[in-house]
Design a protein around this motif. Structure first.
Motif, PDB file in Angstrom:
ATOM      1  N   GLY A 654       0.838  -1.194   0.000  1.00 48.14           N
ATOM      2  CA  GLY A 654       0.000   0.000   0.000  1.00 48.14           C
ATOM      3  C   GLY A 654       0.868   1.235   0.000  1.00 48.14           C
ATOM      4  O   GLY A 654       2.081   1.164   0.224  1.00 48.14           O
ATOM      5  N   ARG A 655       0.260   2.377  -0.242  1.00 49.21           N
ATOM      6  CA  ARG A 655       1.025   3.624  -0.277  1.00 49.21           C
ATOM      7  C   ARG A 655       1.399   4.026   1.138  1.00 49.21           C
ATOM      8  O   ARG A 655       0.760   3.634   2.110  1.00 49.21           O
ATOM      9  N   ARG A 656       2.452   4.827   1.215  1.00 50.75           N
ATOM     10  CA  ARG A 656       2.943   5.344   2.501  1.00 50.75           C
ATOM     11  C   ARG A 656       1.781   5.883   3.334  1.00 50.75           C
ATOM     12  O   ARG A 656       0.989   6.694   2.842  1.00 50.75           O
ATOM     13  N   GLY A 657       1.660   5.402   4.512  1.00 52.30           N
ATOM     14  CA  GLY A 657       0.629   5.897   5.426  1.00 52.30           C
ATOM     15  C   GLY A 657      -0.743   5.277   5.227  1.00 52.30           C
ATOM     16  O   GLY A 657      -1.621   5.426   6.064  1.00 52.30           O
ATOM     17  N   ALA A 658      -0.929   4.572   4.089  1.00 53.22           N
ATOM     18  CA  ALA A 658      -2.262   4.023   3.822  1.00 53.22           C
ATOM     19  C   ALA A 658      -2.543   2.786   4.664  1.00 53.22           C
ATOM     20  O   ALA A 658      -3.681   2.503   5.002  1.00 53.22           O
ATOM     21  N   VAL A 659      -1.463   2.060   5.010  1.00 53.71           N
ATOM     22  CA  VAL A 659      -1.660   0.840   5.796  1.00 53.71           C
ATOM     23  C   VAL A 659      -1.546   1.202   7.277  1.00 53.71           C
ATOM     24  O   VAL A 659      -0.544   1.776   7.706  1.00 53.71           O
ATOM     25  N   GLN A 660      -2.558   0.908   7.996  1.00 56.98           N
ATOM     26  CA  GLN A 660      -2.538   1.235   9.431  1.00 56.98           C
ATOM     27  C   GLN A 660      -2.688  -0.036  10.251  1.00 56.98           C
ATOM     28  O   GLN A 660      -3.596  -0.832  10.005  1.00 56.98           O
ATOM     29  N   ILE A 661      -1.792  -0.196  11.182  1.00 59.58           N
ATOM     30  CA  ILE A 661      -1.833  -1.404  12.010  1.00 59.58           C
ATOM     31  C   ILE A 661      -2.053  -1.011  13.461  1.00 59.58           C
ATOM     32  O   ILE A 661      -1.337  -0.171  14.007  1.00 59.58           O
ATOM     33  N   GLU A 662      -3.051  -1.627  14.016  1.00 61.99           N
ATOM     34  CA  GLU A 662      -3.394  -1.336  15.408  1.00 61.99           C
ATOM     35  C   GLU A 662      -2.627  -2.325  16.282  1.00 61.99           C
ATOM     36  O   GLU A 662      -2.843  -3.526  16.178  1.00 61.99           O
ATOM     37  N   VAL A 663      -1.737  -1.811  17.077  1.00 61.29           N
ATOM     38  CA  VAL A 663      -0.912  -2.705  17.904  1.00 61.29           C
ATOM     39  C   VAL A 663      -1.318  -2.543  19.367  1.00 61.29           C
ATOM     40  O   VAL A 663      -1.339  -1.430  19.890  1.00 61.29           O
ATOM     41  N   THR A 664      -1.661  -3.652  19.986  1.00 65.19           N
ATOM     42  CA  THR A 664      -2.071  -3.617  21.386  1.00 65.19           C
ATOM     43  C   THR A 664      -0.984  -4.255  22.250  1.00 65.19           C
ATOM     44  O   THR A 664      -0.587  -5.391  21.999  1.00 65.19           O
ATOM     45  N   ARG A 676      -0.486  -7.822  20.363  1.00 66.25           N
ATOM     46  CA  ARG A 676      -1.455  -8.258  19.360  1.00 66.25           C
ATOM     47  C   ARG A 676      -1.529  -7.154  18.318  1.00 66.25           C
ATOM     48  O   ARG A 676      -1.445  -5.965  18.667  1.00 66.25           O
ATOM     49  N   ALA A 677      -1.629  -7.508  17.054  1.00 64.05           N
ATOM     50  CA  ALA A 677      -1.691  -6.487  16.008  1.00 64.05           C
ATOM     51  C   ALA A 677      -2.772  -6.824  15.001  1.00 64.05           C
ATOM     52  O   ALA A 677      -2.945  -7.981  14.631  1.00 64.05           O
ATOM     53  N   VAL A 678      -3.489  -5.804  14.578  1.00 64.62           N
ATOM     54  CA  VAL A 678      -4.580  -5.998  13.619  1.00 64.62           C
ATOM     55  C   VAL A 678      -4.432  -4.955  12.515  1.00 64.62           C
ATOM     56  O   VAL A 678      -4.186  -3.775  12.793  1.00 64.62           O
ATOM     57  N   THR A 682      -8.172  -4.123   6.907  1.00 61.18           N
ATOM     58  CA  THR A 682      -8.799  -5.412   6.591  1.00 61.18           C
ATOM     59  C   THR A 682      -9.400  -6.071   7.824  1.00 61.18           C
ATOM     60  O   THR A 682     -10.196  -6.998   7.711  1.00 61.18           O
ATOM     61  N   GLY A 683      -8.981  -5.628   8.995  1.00 57.97           N
ATOM     62  CA  GLY A 683      -9.456  -6.245  10.235  1.00 57.97           C
ATOM     63  C   GLY A 683      -8.761  -7.559  10.513  1.00 57.97           C
ATOM     64  O   GLY A 683      -9.079  -8.261  11.461  1.00 57.97           O
ATOM     65  N   ARG A 684      -7.792  -7.906   9.637  1.00 58.14           N
ATOM     66  CA  ARG A 684      -7.102  -9.184   9.811  1.00 58.14           C
ATOM     67  C   ARG A 684      -6.033  -9.099  10.890  1.00 58.14           C
ATOM     68  O   ARG A 684      -5.379  -8.076  11.051  1.00 58.14           O
ATOM     69  N   GLN A 685      -5.885 -10.212  11.585  1.00 60.13           N
ATOM     70  CA  GLN A 685      -4.823 -10.307  12.598  1.00 60.13           C
ATOM     71  C   GLN A 685      -3.475 -10.243  11.883  1.00 60.13           C
ATOM     72  O   GLN A 685      -3.263 -10.939  10.894  1.00 60.13           O
ATOM     73  N   GLN A 686      -2.605  -9.383  12.327  1.00 63.29           N
ATOM     74  CA  GLN A 686      -1.307  -9.199  11.698  1.00 63.29           C
ATOM     75  C   GLN A 686      -0.284 -10.123  12.335  1.00 63.29           C
ATOM     76  O   GLN A 686      -0.275 -10.261  13.563  1.00 63.29           O
ATOM     77  N   SER A 687       0.546 -10.726  11.489  1.00 61.26           N
ATOM     78  CA  SER A 687       1.549 -11.604  12.102  1.00 61.26           C
ATOM     79  C   SER A 687       2.577 -10.756  12.850  1.00 61.26           C
ATOM     80  O   SER A 687       2.919  -9.650  12.436  1.00 61.26           O
TER      81      SER A 687
END
Ligand code: AMP
Length: 718
Positions: A654-664, A676-678, A682-687
């Motif tokens: 994705g373009r710079r800044g377009a991908v956002q990952i929520e890290v808990t 944990r990261a999502v 996409t709401g998908r669990q991030q590895s």
């Protein structure tokens, strides 16, 4: 069959194991009747690994292959000051591990410190299984309250390698308070003064009925009985040098013997006024003439030597008092923990500082294991059956609880930190106390002097002066250390650019997390007082240099404000496991602009707790994001303990800044970190991969377990 849950005090010097049942708490003994299991591991030329007393005895003969005081080093990066300092002092060899941790090298093999501790825990398990007559596979293991993430997870890994399911990592002061039966009485403020062999900790708990609250904790990881031994050993070495013009400090083996004799003398002086000792053949002079050491020390001499060192403990107490906003005299009860609190001088200084007699009715060496056993029982049995069933340990906030103005300055009897401080004189010695004591005079009947109320003075031994003969290798390779010393010791008892933002949404459940402890709904943590301890300093200006850019202010009330994670509800089930909630002793942060860190979970947050941040890519089609994580209170990364990295892999292009990952970031009930990261889009669990410095990878646990079982010789030779 699972067997009882063991309460294990995995100590710097000694470990203790206890189990709690309906009939009470049982501190388990080795088949030889010892309750203290030395936390020492020795690699024997035969290939066996000796643990406990057998290993401790080897320290005199084979210092280079005998590993001790691992608790001082476990979970510390190889480059840390503590490890470098230990490298200079300790006789065994260290090497850096691939992950930046510490390896111990002996007889051509290397071991992680978790493996070394696992050998100790394996021996503890063996002792427990022999004592209880059945398998013991579950445990509560205690750690100092100020242990960080690396230290806690390394301890937990040690338990797993030893074949134990670690139900809980419990803070030692909490365990001590549990052992004293707190949890049902009236409101009290209790200080736990814990001076062991290698470390000192003081923790202030507020206990109100079912609620335990950690108000403050502070410690010194290099202050303990070992330091006093070293002072005495130095004096012995000087005396030897003056007499024989030979410095035994150049010979590690000789120095080990000096140190062991110094410890013996120190412990004797807790009960005696004076000791005399003689060490034969400490070194050889010209023409192979044996050089002996004769040395005498009085309690007064020891106290003069130890006082400046012990005064440091009260600097630490003062730190804790300031954080708690109380004066020492406002503490209702002081509990003594750790073998070094048996020194009469420590007693007097504690009494002087707090203005009251400390509580020491439970043996200070056994109290932590007893509390851990109670917690183990509580975790194993139903809430209704457990006497701890309704205990809550809760940390709300340590700032702003008691405004400074409300703190009454009650007259303090003495301040051990002041220049020229002299503790109150000891009570007049009983008639027998003025006698001299010789090393051999300790005899097999010598018992550890304890601080139990008014112990009767031991009967005077026959004043015999016998020398300490040099130990020699015997055919078994396991020569007995001279009985006198043995008995005396028994008596002693760069990441790609990215952007971090704040979570805009509350986080949900914690999939994959085993958080079994609900938080009380009646006790939401109040906001931290920004003017108080731990208040964030001015955040560095947004900056695009190299690493991360932190582009939003922390959430109101400070980042990482403690609070029950969303989704937690008070437990309604009356037979649910007991509620025991603790705090994280250190703030958890991530690197922001290079060299700075943002605190995400604040020190003294009630755990389990979680905080979420958004990380976004700083480059087009960035495939991974690496976040450096640290623990500590400074805004500067290098002044905190770097824990390692969290790596987010396989990011969708994705373009710079377009991908956002929520890290808990989650700190669980043991105080250990989970992440944990999502992917927000996409709401998908991030590895995700957490690489802790010196961390033991899960896949290595089995391997380590296998090696341990192959080599473990247990205490059979003890
Ligand atoms: P711990 O780490 O709690 O097992 O405490 C071990 C420390 O307590 C060692 O430094 C011992 O030398 C010290 N210790 C044990 N018994 C005594 C005693 N009777 N007097 C003084 N120090 C003691």
């Amino acid at each position: 069959m699972k067997g009882p849950v063991l309460g294990i005090d995995l100590g710097t010097t000694n470990s203790v194991v206890a189990v709690a049942g309906d009939a009470g708490i049982d501190v388990l003994t080795t088949p030889e009747g010892h309750r203290l299991i030395p936390s020492v591991v020795s690699f024997h030329p035969s290939g066996e690994v000796l643990v406990g007393r057998a290993a401790r005895d080897r320290r005199l003969l084979d210092a280079q292959n005998t590993v001790y005081s691992v608790k001082r080093l476990i979970g510390r990066p190889f480059e840390s000051r503590e490890v470098q300092r230990a490298k200079e002092r300790f006789a065994f060899e260290f090497a850096p591990s691939a992950s930046g941790g510490v390896l111990v090298a002996s007889r051509g093999e290397t071991y992680t410190l978790s493996e070394i501790s696992a050998f100790v825990l394996r021996e503890v398990r063996r002792v427990a299984e022999l004592a209880t007559g059945g398998p013991c596979t579950r445990a509560v293991i205690t750690v100092p309250a100020n242990f960080n993430e690396l230290q806690r997870s390394a301890t937990k890994a040690a338990g797993r390698v030893a074949g134990l399911e670690v139900l809980r990592i419990l803070n030692e002061p909490t365990a001590a308070a549990l052992a004293y039966g707190y949890g049902s009485g009236s409101r009290e403020r209790v200080a736990i003064f814990d001076l062991g062999g290698g470390t000192f900790d003081v923790t202030i708990l507020e206990l109100a009925g079912e609620v335990f609250e950690v108000v403050a904790t502070a410690g010194d990881t290099y202050l303990g009985g070992d330091d006093i031994d070293q002072l005495i050993a130095e004096q012995m070495a000087e005396a030897f040098l003056a007499h024989h013009r030979y410095d035994p400090r150049g010979d590690r083996q000789a120095y080990e013997r000096l140190r062991a004799a110094a410890e013996w003398a120190k412990c004797q002086l807790s009960a005696e006024e004076e000791v005399q000792l003689r060490i034969e053949e400490l070194a050889y002079g010209e023409g192979g003439v044996s050089l002996d050491l004769t040395f005498g020390l009085s309690r007064q001499g020891l106290e003069a030597m130890a006082m400046p060192l012990l005064a440091r403990a009260f600097d630490v107490c003062e730190e804790a008092m300031n954080v708690a906003g109380v004066r020492p005299t406002q503490i209702d009860q002081v509990i003594l923990v750790g073998g070094s609190t048996r020194m009469p001088l420590v007693h007097r200084m504690v009494e002087d500082y707090f203005g009251k007699q400390p509580l020491a009715t439970i043996d200070p060496d056994l109290v932590v294991a007893q509390g851990a056993a109670l917690q183990g029982q509580a975790l194993a049995t139903s809430r209704a059956k457990s006497r701890l069933g309704r205990v809550t340990l809760r940390r709300v906030s340590q700032v702003g609880m008691r405004p400074a103005a409300a703190v009454e300055e009650v007259q303090v009897k003495g301040d051990p930190r002041a220049a020229g401080y002299a503790p109150p004189p000891p009570p007049p010695p009983p008639a027998a106390a003025a006698r001299k004591r010789t090393l051999m005079g300790a005899g097999p009947g010598a018992k550890p002097p304890t601080q139990r109320p008014a112990p009767p003075p031991p009967p005077p031994p026959p004043p015999s002066e016998v020398s300490l003969a040099k130990p020699s290798e015997e055919s078994t390779g396991l020569p007995p250390v001279p009985a006198d010393l043995n008995e005396a010791r028994e008596a002693i008892q760069p990441s790609p650019a990215m952007v971090i933002g704040d979570a805009s949404e509350p986080s949900g459940d914690l999939p994959g997390l085993d958080i079994d402890l609900p938080l009380p709904d009646d006790a939401p943590p109040p906001a931290l007082d920004p003017a108080g301890f731990g208040a964030p300093e001015a955040a560095p200006a947004p900056h695009e240099q190299g690493g991360l850019v932190f582009d939003e202010p922390p959430p109101a009330g400070g980042p990482g404000l403690a609070g029950p994670p969303p989704g937690f509800a008070p437990q309604a089930d009356p037979v649910a496991p007991p509620l025991l909630l603790d705090v994280t002793p250190l703030s958890l942060g991530v690197e922001t602009v290079s060299g700075y860190c943002e605190h995400i979970i604040k020190r003294n947050s009630a755990i389990p707790t979680e905080q979420t941040r958004i990380f976004s890519t700083g480059m087009d089609d960035q495939e991974e994001v690496v976040v450096k994580i640290c623990q500590g209170e400074s805004r500067r990364l290098d002044e905190n303990q770097l824990l390692g990295e969290v790596q987010l892999d396989g990011i969708a292009p994705g373009r710079r800044g377009a991908v956002q990952i929520e890290v808990t970031f989650i700190i669980d009930a043991d105080g250990t970190l989970a992440v944990r990261a999502v992917d927000k889009n996409t709401g998908r669990q991030q590895s995700i991969r957490i690489q802790l410095i010196g961390g033991v990878e899960d896949e290595n646990i089995d391997e380590m377990q296998q090696r341990l079982e192959e080599k473990f010789a247990g205490g059979a030779q003890a």
